[in-house]
Design a protein around this motif. Sequence first.
Motif, PDB file in Angstrom:
ATOM      1  N   UNK A  74     147.029 -30.582  82.952  1.00  0.00           N
ATOM      2  CA  UNK A  74     147.615 -31.922  83.054  1.00  0.00           C
ATOM      3  C   UNK A  74     146.517 -32.976  83.159  1.00  0.00           C
ATOM      4  N   UNK A  75     145.518 -32.722  84.018  1.00  0.00           N
ATOM      5  CA  UNK A  75     144.429 -33.691  84.185  1.00  0.00           C
ATOM      6  C   UNK A  75     143.672 -33.898  82.879  1.00  0.00           C
ATOM      7  N   UNK A  76     143.380 -32.793  82.176  1.00  0.00           N
ATOM      8  CA  UNK A  76     142.639 -32.893  80.919  1.00  0.00           C
ATOM      9  C   UNK A  76     143.425 -33.671  79.873  1.00  0.00           C
ATOM     10  N   UNK A  77     144.733 -33.465  79.848  1.00  0.00           N
ATOM     11  CA  UNK A  77     145.572 -34.181  78.888  1.00  0.00           C
ATOM     12  C   UNK A  77     145.574 -35.678  79.176  1.00  0.00           C
ATOM     13  N   UNK A  78     145.653 -36.029  80.445  1.00  0.00           N
ATOM     14  CA  UNK A  78     145.661 -37.448  80.821  1.00  0.00           C
ATOM     15  C   UNK A  78     144.307 -38.104  80.576  1.00  0.00           C
ATOM     16  N   UNK A  79     143.235 -37.402  80.913  1.00  0.00           N
ATOM     17  CA  UNK A  79     141.913 -38.031  80.914  1.00  0.00           C
ATOM     18  C   UNK A  79     141.264 -38.084  79.541  1.00  0.00           C
ATOM     19  N   UNK A  80     141.544 -37.101  78.689  1.00  0.00           N
ATOM     20  CA  UNK A  80     140.760 -36.997  77.452  1.00  0.00           C
ATOM     21  C   UNK A  80     141.531 -37.252  76.169  1.00  0.00           C
ATOM     22  N   UNK A  81     142.861 -37.341  76.224  1.00  0.00           N
ATOM     23  CA  UNK A  81     143.670 -37.496  75.018  1.00  0.00           C
ATOM     24  C   UNK A  81     143.238 -36.477  73.966  1.00  0.00           C
ATOM     25  N   UNK A  82     143.417 -35.180  74.238  1.00  0.00           N
ATOM     26  CA  UNK A  82     142.889 -34.132  73.364  1.00  0.00           C
ATOM     27  C   UNK A  82     143.550 -34.113  71.998  1.00  0.00           C
ATOM     28  N   UNK A  83     142.859 -33.521  71.037  1.00  0.00           N
ATOM     29  CA  UNK A  83     143.390 -33.407  69.673  1.00  0.00           C
ATOM     30  C   UNK A  83     144.668 -32.579  69.685  1.00  0.00           C
ATOM     31  N   UNK A  84     144.637 -31.425  70.353  1.00  0.00           N
ATOM     32  CA  UNK A  84     145.817 -30.571  70.456  1.00  0.00           C
ATOM     33  C   UNK A  84     146.458 -30.808  71.814  1.00  0.00           C
ATOM     34  N   UNK A  85     147.360 -31.750  71.876  1.00  0.00           N
ATOM     35  CA  UNK A  85     147.985 -32.114  73.148  1.00  0.00           C
ATOM     36  C   UNK A  85     148.992 -31.043  73.561  1.00  0.00           C
ATOM     37  N   UNK A  86     148.949 -30.575  74.814  1.00  0.00           N
ATOM     38  CA  UNK A  86     149.922 -29.581  75.276  1.00  0.00           C
ATOM     39  C   UNK A  86     151.348 -30.107  75.144  1.00  0.00           C
TER      40      UNK A  86
ATOM     41  N   UNK B  58     126.666 -23.162  67.685  1.00  0.00           N
ATOM     42  CA  UNK B  58     127.905 -22.398  67.775  1.00  0.00           C
ATOM     43  C   UNK B  58     128.646 -22.684  69.068  1.00  0.00           C
ATOM     44  N   UNK B  59     127.895 -22.745  70.171  1.00  0.00           N
ATOM     45  CA  UNK B  59     128.522 -23.058  71.457  1.00  0.00           C
ATOM     46  C   UNK B  59     129.110 -24.457  71.442  1.00  0.00           C
ATOM     47  N   UNK B  60     128.461 -25.419  70.797  1.00  0.00           N
ATOM     48  CA  UNK B  60     128.992 -26.780  70.729  1.00  0.00           C
ATOM     49  C   UNK B  60     130.352 -26.791  70.036  1.00  0.00           C
ATOM     50  N   UNK B  61     130.501 -25.980  68.983  1.00  0.00           N
ATOM     51  CA  UNK B  61     131.787 -25.879  68.298  1.00  0.00           C
ATOM     52  C   UNK B  61     132.850 -25.278  69.223  1.00  0.00           C
ATOM     53  N   UNK B  62     132.508 -24.168  69.879  1.00  0.00           N
ATOM     54  CA  UNK B  62     133.472 -23.510  70.772  1.00  0.00           C
ATOM     55  C   UNK B  62     133.859 -24.438  71.920  1.00  0.00           C
ATOM     56  N   UNK B  63     132.881 -25.061  72.527  1.00  0.00           N
ATOM     57  CA  UNK B  63     133.133 -25.983  73.636  1.00  0.00           C
ATOM     58  C   UNK B  63     134.065 -27.106  73.200  1.00  0.00           C
ATOM     59  N   UNK B  64     133.807 -27.666  72.039  1.00  0.00           N
ATOM     60  CA  UNK B  64     134.622 -28.778  71.547  1.00  0.00           C
ATOM     61  C   UNK B  64     136.053 -28.322  71.273  1.00  0.00           C
ATOM     62  N   UNK B  65     136.199 -27.130  70.696  1.00  0.00           N
ATOM     63  CA  UNK B  65     137.535 -26.611  70.414  1.00  0.00           C
ATOM     64  C   UNK B  65     138.326 -26.379  71.697  1.00  0.00           C
ATOM     65  N   UNK B  66     137.677 -25.814  72.711  1.00  0.00           N
ATOM     66  CA  UNK B  66     138.365 -25.526  73.967  1.00  0.00           C
ATOM     67  C   UNK B  66     138.742 -26.807  74.708  1.00  0.00           C
ATOM     68  N   UNK B  67     137.820 -27.752  74.779  1.00  0.00           N
ATOM     69  CA  UNK B  67     138.087 -28.978  75.512  1.00  0.00           C
ATOM     70  C   UNK B  67     139.208 -29.794  74.881  1.00  0.00           C
ATOM     71  N   UNK B  68     139.404 -29.623  73.586  1.00  0.00           N
ATOM     72  CA  UNK B  68     140.461 -30.372  72.906  1.00  0.00           C
ATOM     73  C   UNK B  68     141.744 -29.564  72.745  1.00  0.00           C
ATOM     74  N   UNK B  69     141.817 -28.429  73.411  1.00  0.00           N
ATOM     75  CA  UNK B  69     143.049 -27.630  73.427  1.00  0.00           C
ATOM     76  C   UNK B  69     143.324 -27.180  74.854  1.00  0.00           C
ATOM     77  N   UNK B  70     143.615 -28.124  75.765  1.00  0.00           N
ATOM     78  CA  UNK B  70     143.815 -27.754  77.174  1.00  0.00           C
ATOM     79  C   UNK B  70     144.984 -26.807  77.394  1.00  0.00           C
TER      80      UNK B  70
END
Length: 408
Positions: free
Chosen positions: A313-325, A245-257
Amino acid sequence: MTSTDARGTQSVTPVQQPDEPESLLVGPEADVDPTVSVVMPTMNEEEGVAECIDLVKAAVRRSGYRTEVVISDDSTDRTPDIAREEGAVVVEPDEPGYGYAYRYAFARCRGEYIIIGDADTTYDFEQFPRLLKQVVEGDADMVMGSRLEGDIKDGAMPALHEHVGNPLLTKFLNVFYGAGVSDAHSGFRAFHADVLDELDLETTGMEFASEMIMDAGARDLTIKEIPITYHEREGEATLESFRDGWRHVRFMLLNAPNYLFSLPGAVLGIAGLSLLLSGTTGVTLGGVSLGTTAAITGSLLVLVGYQAANMGVFATLASDPIQRPNDVVTETVIQRMNLERLSTVGLVAFTAGALYLTWGAIGWATGNVALVAATPGHVIALTVMILGVQTVFNAFFMSAVDDRVSAA
C-alpha cells in the motif's frame, strides 16, 4: 517483395514513398520532414557508427522512406564528427545516461515513426523496414527484433546473457507486466512516435529498455516481434552484466509492488492464519498435536505478512508504480480507508486482544490454573493486539505519505 541484403538476411521491402528524396538522409535544413527517425545513442562508437548509418542508407535506398538519423552522443572520440560526415543529425544530451540519451533525442525527432538501436553494429539497420511494416499497417503499436528467436552470431552475446540473463529477465517482465515477448532487452525496436505520448518514460539509465516494455505491457499496447540476426559488436562493450542486470531486476520489482509486497504478504498471512487456527482446533500432524507451537509460528507469519502487505500500500501511494496493484485489499485501503477509519480498526483490534489477556490475568490473580496456562487463544489475542498497534501506526504513516504525494 522480398530481397536478401549484404548480411544474408531476407527482408520485406515496403513501398511507402515511391519518390526517393534527392539525399538519402533528410538533414535538419531540409524543407520536408522525414517519415522515419532512426535514433542511436552513442558513447565512443567511432568504430561502428559509420557502418550503422550506411546500413540505414541502404534501407532508405531500397524502401523509399524519407529518413533522418539522430545520434544522441556523449562521446570523447570522433563519433559525432563521423556521424555528421555521414549525414546524421547529432544532438548532445545535457545529462548522462543511456535512457536520458534516448529521451533527449525523442524530443528532437521529426519523424512519424521511430526506430531505435545501438550504434555498435550488433543490429542490422538495413532491416528497419521489416520492423516498421506492422507498425505502419496498424497491426502493432511496437515491433521488436528478437535475438533469442533469431540468429545470434558467434561472439555476439556472452553465453551467460544468452542462456541465463536475458531469458530470466524476460520471464520476470512477462510475468509481472504481461508483455508477452521473447527477448525483452533487445534494443532494436520500431514504433509510432505517438506511442511516446502514451508512455510515461522517466528512467535515465540502462533500465530504460525495460521501462519501455513494462509501461507498454501495463497499458495493453500491442507488442510484436520478428526474428533478427544479432552481430558481433565493434568497439569496447560498456554493459556491466551484474550491475546493469540488477538495475533491471530492481526496477521491475519496485514498479510491481503487488509481486514484491502484496502477493508474498497474502501467502504469508494465509499460511500463518492456517497455523493459528490449527492450534485452536486440535489438529494433529503425524499423530503430534500442533497446539501452541503452531500458533506461535502462525502468529509470526501473520505479522510479517501483514506488514509486507502494508508495504504494498505504501509503495503504491508513494511511487505511482507502472504495475499498480489491483487486489481488493490494497484498493479498499487506498480508496476507502483514511487515518480515522484505520485507527479505529486498529484500536478495536488492540482492545479486543487486551480484554482477552486481561481475563487471563484475572484468572492468574484468582488462582484459576486453566486461565493462567499459555494457550493458542493467548497467542491469538496477543497477535490481534500487535496487529492493532501496527494498524494505528501504519494509518498515520499512510496518511503522511498520502499528504506528501498530494502536495507534490
